[in-house]
Design an enzyme around this catalytic site. Structure first.
Site, PDB file in Angstrom:
ATOM      1  N   ASP A   1       6.288   1.693   7.134  1.00  0.00           N
ATOM      2  CA  ASP A   1       4.909   1.273   6.839  1.00  0.00           C
ATOM      3  C   ASP A   1       4.344   2.076   5.690  1.00  0.00           C
ATOM      4  OD1 ASP A   1       2.419   0.113   7.046  1.00  0.00           O
ATOM      5  OD2 ASP A   1       1.835   1.209   8.842  1.00  0.00           O
TER       6      ASP A   1
ATOM      7  N   HIS B   1       3.714   4.237  12.463  1.00  0.00           N
ATOM      8  CA  HIS B   1       2.708   5.167  12.990  1.00  0.00           C
ATOM      9  C   HIS B   1       3.263   6.054  14.101  1.00  0.00           C
ATOM     10  CE1 HIS B   1      -1.065   2.737  11.515  1.00  0.00           C
ATOM     11  NE2 HIS B   1      -0.019   2.565  10.717  1.00  0.00           N
TER      12      HIS B   1
ATOM     13  N   GLU C   1      -5.205   1.318   2.415  1.00  0.00           N
ATOM     14  CA  GLU C   1      -4.995   0.213   3.359  1.00  0.00           C
ATOM     15  C   GLU C   1      -5.166   0.684   4.796  1.00  0.00           C
ATOM     16  OE1 GLU C   1      -2.965  -2.420   6.187  1.00  0.00           O
ATOM     17  OE2 GLU C   1      -2.487  -0.339   5.721  1.00  0.00           O
TER      18      GLU C   1
ATOM     19  N   ASP D   1      -0.443   4.443   0.766  1.00  0.00           N
ATOM     20  CA  ASP D   1      -0.928   5.454   1.710  1.00  0.00           C
ATOM     21  C   ASP D   1      -0.204   5.327   3.051  1.00  0.00           C
ATOM     22  OD1 ASP D   1      -2.455   2.971   1.684  1.00  0.00           O
ATOM     23  OD2 ASP D   1      -3.622   3.819   3.324  1.00  0.00           O
TER      24      ASP D   1
ATOM     25  N   HIS E   1       0.840  -1.201   0.000  1.00  0.00           N
ATOM     26  CA  HIS E   1       0.000   0.000   0.000  1.00  0.00           C
ATOM     27  C   HIS E   1       0.872   1.248   0.000  1.00  0.00           C
ATOM     28  CE1 HIS E   1       0.469   1.124   4.324  1.00  0.00           C
ATOM     29  NE2 HIS E   1       0.494  -0.176   4.556  1.00  0.00           N
TER      30      HIS E   1
END
Length: 417
Positions: free
Chosen positions: A129, A387, A163, A98, A96
């Protein structure tokens, strides 16, 4: 081996590609510029491209669709295919594009989109990520092409959006007809192999109270106090659900399927008793259960509170399921895809990999449950920094993952004569 040598000689190019990707802000609704870089890279590799804006072809009416985004215009999905000669198994490589928001920039040592490299680590939102995983996939494909190796089976590279908000991009790819004999998702597993992924979903609980002046608060009913009662029940439900998890793949994870309370809002004035409180959170779903059964268990648990509290009996809680939702996924430990990936890992690293269950949701559940494609999650990146501020990836791990994935493609798709 040619692949190993190519990756070794092109590490600087791989790091540079990741730098370029990280320097583009691809938070929700802003994926287009980063996707354009990947599209151009795939075009240079000579792959067959399929670029489209998702939202049609029955996506929004599909039972697995869960998304509050109003428009996908200008931010396309990409599928790029390295066509095989025929006769071999096919492989989806799903990543992904995003990324989540950066949060408070004051917590970052460098600009969140700097892509700066220090001591072998590349920093920036999405480095782990999962733009590092995407770069590893592209390096694996390019290593095969540059080495003159042709495969029998197709390699289907996917760069999807959404995602982080529930998987609409991957669902759109499945509904567009992309299936395969196997799939690898290079989420940041620290080079561990995840045959199983927990699912998850967002919930909202509205708690009623009765307003009153703070000086005579005894005439009111505090929604905050009732909300605390509800959160205690959610914590108890979490314990009950996790005592049932006995799979050894989860033994290193303290709470295999958490119930996280991420937001609690209530009240408008310090001198008033609040009449409404709203709890929002995330519920983990075991690979062995369905989204529906998990929802029913929470609903039943919360209904039980009305038997303990007269106010909640007269003013029932309102439970809603909204926003993100990730289907759980599971693959047998002895599945051939796990076997081939393990062999490649040992070939590169000289030791056996750690095989565990994923502590978070991925698009794997959509690929396996809706797309009937066996999925394993394996990739470079430090799970703990995803994150978070100062997100980063160890570049060496990205190169190692790329080599392992390339070797797995050789075994899975088979080399043409």
């Amino acid at each position: 081996m040619r692949i190993k040598q190519w990756i070794k000689e092109n590490r600087a190019r791989g790091a540079r590609l990741l730098q370029i990707l990280v320097r583009e802000n691809s938070t929700r609704g802003n994926e287009s510029s980063t996707q354009a870089i990947i599209i151009e890279k795939c075009r240079q590799l000579g792959l067959t491209l399929d670029i489209w804006e998702i939202g049609s072809d029955g996506l929004k009416s599909h039972p697995a669709y869960c998304c509050d985004r109003q428009s996908f215009e200008g931010n396309p999905n990409l599928v790029a295919v390295l066509k095989g000669t025929g006769g071999g198994k096919s492989m989806i490589l799903n990543g992904h594009i995003d990324v989540v928001p950066v949060g408070d920039e004051l917590n970052w040592t460098h600009d969140p989109f700097s892509g700066i490299i220090e001591c072998g680590k590349l920093y920036g939102r999405g480095a782990t990520d999962m733009k590092g995983g995407n770069t590893a996939l592209l390096m694996a494909i390019e290593a095969l092409i540059a080495s003159g190796i042709k495969l029998k089976g197709d390699v289907i590279f996917q760069s999807v959006i959404e995602e982080e908000s529930g998987g609409a991009g991957t669902l759109a790819a499945v509904l567009r007809g992309y299936h395969a004999d196997g799939a690898i998702i290079p989420e940041p597993t620290n080079l561990k192999i995840f045959p199983k992924q927990q699912g998850s979903m967002w919930f909202r609980i509205t708690v009623k109270g009765r307003a009153a002046h703070g000086g005579t608060r005894y005439k009111g009913v505090s929604a905050i106090e009732k909300a605390l009662f509800v959160t205690q029940r959610l914590q108890q439900l979490e314990k009950e659900r996790n005592t049932r998890i006995t799979d050894p793949l989860f033994e290193k994870i303290p709470i295999p399927i958490p119930i996280n309370i991420g937001k609690l809002s209530s009240g408008e004035w310090p001198s008033s008793v609040p009449d409404t409180a709203i709890i929002e959170g995330r519920m983990g779903v075991s690979p062995e259960e369905t989204i529906q059964s998990a929802q029913e268990e929470m609903e039943k648990s919360l209904c039980g509170l009305s038997e303990q509290d007269e106010w909640l009996h007269e003013n029932p809680l309102k439970l809603e399921w909204f926003g993100g939702r990730w289907l759980p996924g599971s693959l047998e430990n002895d599945h051939p895809l796990i076997t081939e990936l393990t062999k490649s890992f040992i070939e590169v690293k000289g030791e056996s990999p750690l095989i565990q269950a994923s502590p978070w949701g991925t698009d794997g559940g959509i690929l396996s449950t809706i797309g009937n494609t066996p999925v394993v999650v394996f990739g470079p990146g430090i799970t703990e920094t995803a994150h978070d501020a100062n997100e980063h990836i160890v570049l060496e791990d990205m190169f190692v993952a790329s080599e392992i994935i390339a070797l797995t493609l050789l075994k899975w798709c088979e080399v043409a004569e």
